[in-house]
Design a protein around this motif. Structure first.
Motif, PDB file in Angstrom:
ATOM      1  N   ALA A  75      46.602  -5.085  18.660  1.00 42.04           N
ATOM      2  CA  ALA A  75      46.056  -5.383  17.316  1.00 42.04           C
ATOM      3  C   ALA A  75      46.970  -4.726  16.030  1.00 42.04           C
ATOM      4  CB  ALA A  75      44.536  -4.958  17.303  1.00 42.04           C
ATOM      5  N   ALA A  76      47.762  -3.702  16.627  1.00 45.00           N
ATOM      6  CA  ALA A  76      48.439  -2.949  15.555  1.00 45.00           C
ATOM      7  C   ALA A  76      49.296  -3.808  14.771  1.00 45.00           C
ATOM      8  CB  ALA A  76      49.117  -1.733  16.226  1.00 45.00           C
ATOM      9  N   GLN A  77      49.890  -4.696  15.441  1.00 44.28           N
ATOM     10  CA  GLN A  77      50.856  -5.529  14.840  1.00 44.28           C
ATOM     11  C   GLN A  77      50.355  -6.818  14.109  1.00 44.28           C
ATOM     12  OE1 GLN A  77      53.767  -4.137  14.747  1.00 44.28           O
ATOM     13  NE2 GLN A  77      52.940  -2.448  16.134  1.00 44.28           N
ATOM     14  N   LYS A  78      48.941  -6.861  13.936  1.00 43.88           N
ATOM     15  CA  LYS A  78      48.447  -7.981  13.337  1.00 43.88           C
ATOM     16  C   LYS A  78      47.938  -7.705  12.057  1.00 43.88           C
ATOM     17  CE  LYS A  78      46.915 -10.131  17.591  1.00 43.88           C
ATOM     18  NZ  LYS A  78      45.629 -10.649  18.530  1.00 43.88           N
ATOM     19  N   TYR A  79      47.516  -8.769  11.172  1.00 46.62           N
ATOM     20  CA  TYR A  79      47.099  -8.598   9.684  1.00 46.62           C
ATOM     21  C   TYR A  79      45.504  -8.675   9.767  1.00 46.62           C
ATOM     22  CZ  TYR A  79      51.790  -8.610   7.927  1.00 46.62           C
ATOM     23  OH  TYR A  79      52.954  -8.270   7.584  1.00 46.62           O
ATOM     24  N   PRO A  80      44.665  -8.401   8.907  1.00 47.64           N
ATOM     25  CA  PRO A  80      43.369  -8.405   9.017  1.00 47.64           C
ATOM     26  C   PRO A  80      42.565  -9.762   9.070  1.00 47.64           C
ATOM     27  CG  PRO A  80      43.660  -6.686   7.206  1.00 47.64           C
ATOM     28  CD  PRO A  80      45.111  -7.469   7.901  1.00 47.64           C
ATOM     29  N   HIS A  81      43.475 -10.966   8.501  1.00 45.35           N
ATOM     30  CA  HIS A  81      42.950 -12.378   8.552  1.00 45.35           C
ATOM     31  C   HIS A  81      42.837 -12.933   9.850  1.00 45.35           C
ATOM     32  CE1 HIS A  81      47.398 -13.204   8.466  1.00 45.35           C
ATOM     33  NE2 HIS A  81      46.737 -14.361   8.894  1.00 45.35           N
ATOM     34  N   GLU A  82      43.391 -12.243  10.823  1.00 49.20           N
ATOM     35  CA  GLU A  82      43.726 -12.589  12.244  1.00 49.20           C
ATOM     36  C   GLU A  82      42.305 -12.178  13.102  1.00 49.20           C
ATOM     37  OE1 GLU A  82      47.753 -12.729  13.969  1.00 49.20           O
ATOM     38  OE2 GLU A  82      48.112 -11.296  12.202  1.00 49.20           O
ATOM     39  N   SER A 114      37.161  -4.861   2.657  1.00 54.38           N
ATOM     40  CA  SER A 114      37.624  -3.258   2.667  1.00 54.38           C
ATOM     41  C   SER A 114      38.752  -3.315   3.284  1.00 54.38           C
ATOM     42  CB  SER A 114      36.452  -2.648   3.425  1.00 54.38           C
ATOM     43  OG  SER A 114      36.187  -2.903   4.781  1.00 54.38           O
ATOM     44  N   LEU A 115      39.602  -4.105   3.699  1.00 55.29           N
ATOM     45  CA  LEU A 115      40.964  -3.946   4.337  1.00 55.29           C
ATOM     46  C   LEU A 115      42.145  -4.671   3.536  1.00 55.29           C
ATOM     47  CD1 LEU A 115      40.099  -4.748   8.253  1.00 55.29           C
ATOM     48  CD2 LEU A 115      40.092  -2.427   6.882  1.00 55.29           C
ATOM     49  N   ASN A 116      42.997  -3.868   3.348  1.00 52.27           N
ATOM     50  CA  ASN A 116      44.210  -4.404   2.458  1.00 52.27           C
ATOM     51  C   ASN A 116      44.704  -5.658   3.300  1.00 52.27           C
ATOM     52  OD1 ASN A 116      46.789  -5.176   1.167  1.00 52.27           O
ATOM     53  ND2 ASN A 116      46.928  -2.852   0.407  1.00 52.27           N
ATOM     54  N   ALA A 117      44.888  -6.865   2.711  1.00 49.51           N
ATOM     55  CA  ALA A 117      45.023  -8.120   3.423  1.00 49.51           C
ATOM     56  C   ALA A 117      46.815  -8.159   3.616  1.00 49.51           C
ATOM     57  CB  ALA A 117      44.672  -9.636   2.711  1.00 49.51           C
ATOM     58  N   ARG A 118      47.559  -7.366   2.875  1.00 44.80           N
ATOM     59  CA  ARG A 118      48.961  -7.432   2.941  1.00 44.80           C
ATOM     60  C   ARG A 118      49.439  -6.383   3.844  1.00 44.80           C
ATOM     61  NH1 ARG A 118      50.869  -8.514  -3.291  1.00 44.80           N
ATOM     62  NH2 ARG A 118      49.702 -10.280  -3.659  1.00 44.80           N
ATOM     63  N   MET A 119      48.706  -5.550   4.422  1.00 46.60           N
ATOM     64  CA  MET A 119      49.007  -4.509   5.295  1.00 46.60           C
ATOM     65  C   MET A 119      48.840  -4.943   6.888  1.00 46.60           C
ATOM     66  SD  MET A 119      47.903  -1.012   3.383  1.00 46.60           S
ATOM     67  CE  MET A 119      48.518  -0.006   4.463  1.00 46.60           C
ATOM     68  N   GLN A 120      49.632  -4.675   7.700  1.00 46.56           N
ATOM     69  CA  GLN A 120      49.255  -4.627   9.046  1.00 46.56           C
ATOM     70  C   GLN A 120      48.348  -3.500   9.505  1.00 46.56           C
ATOM     71  OE1 GLN A 120      53.247  -4.366  10.939  1.00 46.56           O
ATOM     72  NE2 GLN A 120      53.002  -6.570  11.185  1.00 46.56           N
ATOM     73  N   VAL A 121      47.651  -3.958  10.583  1.00 42.27           N
ATOM     74  CA  VAL A 121      46.651  -2.914  10.966  1.00 42.27           C
ATOM     75  C   VAL A 121      47.246  -1.626  11.383  1.00 42.27           C
ATOM     76  CG1 VAL A 121      44.919  -2.445  12.951  1.00 42.27           C
ATOM     77  CG2 VAL A 121      45.006  -4.499  11.921  1.00 42.27           C
ATOM     78  N   MET A 122      48.244  -1.452  11.671  1.00 42.51           N
ATOM     79  CA  MET A 122      49.063  -0.135  12.235  1.00 42.51           C
ATOM     80  C   MET A 122      49.265   0.823  11.063  1.00 42.51           C
ATOM     81  SD  MET A 122      50.789   1.893  13.832  1.00 42.51           S
ATOM     82  CE  MET A 122      51.281   1.284  15.547  1.00 42.51           C
ATOM     83  N   ASP A 123      49.313   0.081   9.727  1.00 45.57           N
ATOM     84  CA  ASP A 123      49.652   0.755   8.403  1.00 45.57           C
ATOM     85  C   ASP A 123      48.349   1.213   7.878  1.00 45.57           C
ATOM     86  OD1 ASP A 123      52.493   1.055   8.778  1.00 45.57           O
ATOM     87  OD2 ASP A 123      52.339  -1.265   8.022  1.00 45.57           O
ATOM     88  N   ILE A 124      47.198   0.223   8.211  1.00 44.52           N
ATOM     89  CA  ILE A 124      45.991   0.357   7.377  1.00 44.52           C
ATOM     90  C   ILE A 124      45.179   1.605   8.185  1.00 44.52           C
ATOM     91  CG2 ILE A 124      43.661  -0.323   7.417  1.00 44.52           C
ATOM     92  CD1 ILE A 124      44.876  -3.205   7.402  1.00 44.52           C
TER      93      ILE A 124
END
Length: 568
Positions: A446-453, A402-412
């Motif tokens: 967490a804002a600068q990370k990606y979902p896979h992290e 349900s989260l876009n793997a190509r977007m950082q958490v900030m943008d999500i």
């Protein structure tokens, strides 16, 4: 004599940063006809042990020390060709996800016949006869006709039955079942557990049941092995472990299981784990998010009237030849502001379909939906409907997809704020995102990370932060914790309870987990085959159900209340 005996087993995974010890000194015994539950949270090492027993560790994983004795033979001393003769004919494996365990390009019969021929060395005609017997043994109706079906033509429960039949193709003496009931509803789970138990007794199978579901352990396991961070912390009979655990971690793990016998204000957390219960960092009532908060008035939040939706199963130019599925059939209910309303039922009952219609993801054939008094029709160009839709957000079941793997958490998390133009500047938007991440227990970093992290529980916190970013008044929670460990589930559900109280949110909560529904909801609607069978106050429904189907669902719940003390 033990059928399986694991002695002082160490499993490690070499990495660039050093060697990770996935299991240390694990001891385990299984006798013929015995079900041993291997329980623990994600990362405890339980699935690693199951894979190590049959030498199916993912590279570069390896068994560093210890013995795996099967019928007195050390499996570690066998070559790969010798192990292939053990897997299937003597040790079967039931994998967690039947959708990925079955080949989508082959018919069920073809997969069974191939496995039987490889394991037993028989001719095709004999293999077909054995395959038919196995499908009948695991409870597949019209087994002869279903031999020609593909996996996608089966329900989740039926696919899991086929996977069990595959595990029995070689007539093994030991079966390793890795999370065989994850994401199955209560009735299908009950059927699968009864099936495993019956096969165990009839065939004198030894079973290693790998699971994080304490209710499943309480239902069928003879003995329990509790794992924590790669080590066995407690072993004993099921009644002793669940009724009078000795280790602090086991006590915390059991206390976090949602209770079905009584309603409590909050879920217990697994305090034995470091940092298990995050603390909110902001005063949400005075924050930007709290500006949307309205006092609880008891007014209508969601109203659904005479809702109907059908799906086309088989297209045809002639209407009389089309095959249709009535997914939602004349459904009506009303949810008040600030209320938690539960929708329960088996897979295919229509509960998620109703939620998606309310959220505007599906368009109903007939009937009406009102959000906060505004009737909605799926027309986003209507300013009034767009404003009403903004006040409703949805938390989906699978935090991994349900989260876009190509977007950082900030943008999500910022996306809803930007889409609805809820702030005056990008600087303000980013600060709000950081505050939201703090509040759901992730921290601003967490804002600068990606979902896979992130882990599954952390990803679900991101989903909650994203849902809050549009300052909603209604949250639809579609099985938000079904894929999570019991302790992570307790944290997420406590967070939702806190947010509802702080922001006066209305919750539409969809779940097949009846104990969770009892703890979370004020009223509950029970659905079957697209219709509402019963709608009642939660405590009335659980103590005095008025419908036979509701009584059936309640009777099929795994019972733990007999193994632990009553609530204070």
């Amino acid at each position: 004599m033990s059928l399986l005996e694991v002695k002082s087993l160490d499993v490690e995974f070499p990495t660039r940063r050093g060697v990770v010890k996935a299991a240390r000194g694990v001891k385990l015994e299984v006798a013929p006809g015995e079900i041993v539950g291997l329980v623990g949270e994600s990362g405890a090492g339980k699935s690693t042990i199951g894979n190590a027993i049959i030498d199916l560790l993912e590279p570069p994983g390896r068994v560093a020390a210890g013995e795996v004795l099967f019928k007195g033979r050390d499996l570690r001393s066998l070559s790969e060709p010798e192990m292939r003769r053990i897997r299937g004919p003597e040790i079967g494996m039931i994998f967690q996800d039947p959708q990925t365990s079955l080949n989508p390009l082959l018919r069920i019969g073809e997969q069974l016949v191939e496995s039987i021929q490889n394991a037993r060395g028989v001719r095709e005609a004999e293999a077909e006869a054995i395959a038919l017997e196995l499908l009948e043994a695991v409870g597949i109706p019209e087994a002869k006709a279903r031999m020609k079906a593909f996996p996608h033509e089966f329900s989740g429960g039926m696919r899991q039955r086929v996977v069990i039949a595959l595990a029995l193709c070689g007539d093994p003496d030991l079966v390793i079942a890795d999370e065989p009931t994850t994401a199955l509803d209560v009735s299908i789970q009950k059927q699968i557990l009864d099936l495993i138990q019956r096969l165990c007794r009839e065939r004198q199978l030894g079973v290693v049941l790998v699971t994080h579901d304490i209710g499943v352990i309480a239902e069928i396991a003879d003995r329990v092995v509790v794992m924590y961070r790669g080590e066995v912390v407690e072993t004993g009979d099921t009644a002793q472990i669940l009724g009078a655990p000795r280790h602090e971690y086991t006590k915390s793990l059991i206390s976090a299981v949602p209770r079905a016998d009584v309603k409590l204000h909050r879920f217990s957390s697994v305090d034995y784990i470091d940092g298990s219960e995050p603390t909110p960092k902001i005063d949400i009532r005075t924050h930007w998010l709290g500006a949307a908060r309205e006092e609880k008035t008891g007014a209508e939040a969601i109203a659904v009237e005479n809702l109907n939706l059908s799906f086309v199963l088989e297209k045809s130019f002639l209407k009389s030849r089309r095959r249709m599925l009535q997914a939602v059939n004349d459904v009506s209910f009303m949810i008040r502001e600030g209320e938690s309303f539960g929708l329960v039922g088996e897979s295919g009952s229509g509960k998620s379909t109703v939620a998606r219609i309310v959220a505007g993801l599906y368009k109903q054939d007939s009937g009406s939906v009102r959000l906060l008094g505004q009737e909605v029709h799926g027309n986003w160009r209507d300013p009034a409907e767009k404003a009403a839709r903004r006040k409703l957000q949805m938390i989906f079941q699978d935090p991994y997809s349900s989260l876009n793997a190509r977007m950082q958490v900030m943008d999500i998390v910022a996306e809803p704020i930007r889409f609805h133009k809820l702030t005056g500047s990008e600087t303000e938007t980013k600060q709000i995102v950081r505050d939201l991440l703090d509040h759901v227990g992730l921290g601003a970093a967490a804002a600068q990370k990606y979902p896979h992290e992130f882990s599954g529980g952390q990803r679900q916190r991101i989903s909650i932060a994203r849902a809050l970013a549009s300052r909603p008044r209604i949250l639809i929670c579609d099985e938000p914790t079904s894929a999570l460990d019991v302790s992570i589930q307790a944290q997420i559900l406590n967070l939702l309870k806190d947010l509802q109280e702080e922001l006066n949110l209305t919750l539409l909560f969809i779940s097949h987990d009846l104990p969770v529904i009892r703890q979370m909801c004020d009223r509950v609607a029970v659905m079957q085959r697209g219709q509402i069978r019963e709608l009642a106050e939660t405590e009335q429904l659980f103590t005095r159900p008025g419908d036979d189907y509701t009584r059936s669902l309640l009777q099929q719940m795994p019972r733990m209340d007999l193994l632990r003390p009553a609530a204070e």
